[in-house]
Design an enzyme around this catalytic site. Structure first.
Site, PDB file in Angstrom:
ATOM      1  N   ASP A  43      14.704 -17.345  -2.208  1.00  0.00           N
ATOM      2  CA  ASP A  43      14.116 -18.569  -1.642  1.00  0.00           C
ATOM      3  C   ASP A  43      14.108 -18.467  -0.128  1.00  0.00           C
ATOM      4  OD1 ASP A  43      15.560 -20.404  -4.279  1.00  0.00           O
ATOM      5  OD2 ASP A  43      13.427 -20.323  -3.803  1.00  0.00           O
ATOM      6  N   ASP A 183      10.657 -24.473 -11.154  1.00  0.00           N
ATOM      7  CA  ASP A 183      11.764 -24.229 -10.237  1.00  0.00           C
ATOM      8  C   ASP A 183      12.302 -25.549  -9.717  1.00  0.00           C
ATOM      9  OD1 ASP A 183      11.961 -22.392  -7.035  1.00  0.00           O
ATOM     10  OD2 ASP A 183      13.358 -23.754  -8.022  1.00  0.00           O
TER      11      ASP A 183
END
Ligand code: DX5
Length: 230
Positions: A43, A183
């Site tokens: 991320d 997600d």
């Protein structure tokens, strides 16, 4: 090994390293790899597109030797086209950019594909599916964010399920082989619903790296939550 095969589609588990112990990142990734992770998600956050700053290509490169699994770089950054080359060189097997962060999304998707890696587009909870309708046939992955991007450990936004179902229908209508990824807040209590809604790639950070009994127990718990769906 996929978490499950549901309606003839393998469903992949993609632990997000955002929730891992950054002082032990290589060990954490090796443990999750051994416990059955299919990919890993990095991320990437710039503090501008999202209110958090995480890490960049140097960390992805540092992780590359520790797993043979695909490294999925989720760029939560403005003007991601500036860094595609850096993440490819760091070992990314897929780069996902946000539709909201790109002035010329079609161009960025093809910039990524030109490197011979997978290209994904992510949509925040407020962005409609229509934002990718014109380029759906170009995508290797469509990411439906079920939290507002920037931090792990958030609660799953319930309307994401309807958006996942509509995304599944859109991909199927196009005969797309793209993965449908979700997600944010994916855990034992939400995983069944997102798989039933058509997701085929599940990003989980806290539920994997934050489990009190370790990553193997965490992944087994997620697998167990799907047992009656097989
Ligand atoms: C948000 C991040 C998180 C992370 C997963 O920007 O993308 O969604 O990967 O976090 P958990 O699984 O802890 O919700």
């Amino acid at each position: 090994m996929p978490l499950i095969t549901y309606r003839d589609r393998d469903v992949l588990l993609v632990p997000s390293i955002l929730a891992a112990d950054f002082a032990q990142l290589g060990n954490e990734v090796r443990a999750a790899d051994a416990a059955g992770a299919d990919w890993f998600q990095a991320d990437i956050m710039d503090g501008r597109f999202v209110p958090n700053i995480s890490f960049g290509p140097l960390v992805v490169a540092a992780l590359r030797p520790h797993t043979t699994r695909l490294l999925d770089c989720h760029l939560m950054i403005l003007e991601p086209e500036r860094y595609v080359d850096d993440f490819v060189k760091a070992g990314a097997g897929q780069i996902t950019v946000h539709a909201e962060a790109c002035l010329h999304l079609h161009s960025v998707v093809h910039q990524i594909k030109a490197y011979g890696i997978r290209a994904g587009v992510a949509l925040t909870p407020a962005t409609p599916l229509s934002a990718v309708e014109e380029i759906i046939d170009d995508l290797d992955l469509l990411l439906i964010m079920s939290v507002n991007p920037g931090f792990g450990g958030q609660h799953f936004i319930p309307h994401s399920l309807d958006k996942l179902r509509r995304a599944r229908a859109l991909l199927d209508a196009h005969g797309s082989q793209a993965l449908l990824q979700v997600d944010g807040g994916i855990a034992a209590d939400t995983i069944r619903d997102v798989v039933a809604a058509g997701a085929t790639s599940l990003v989980a950070g806290s539920a994997v790296f934050g489990h009190k009994d370790g990553v193997e127990a965490a992944i087994n718990s997620l697998r167990h939550a799907l047992v009656d769906l097989a």
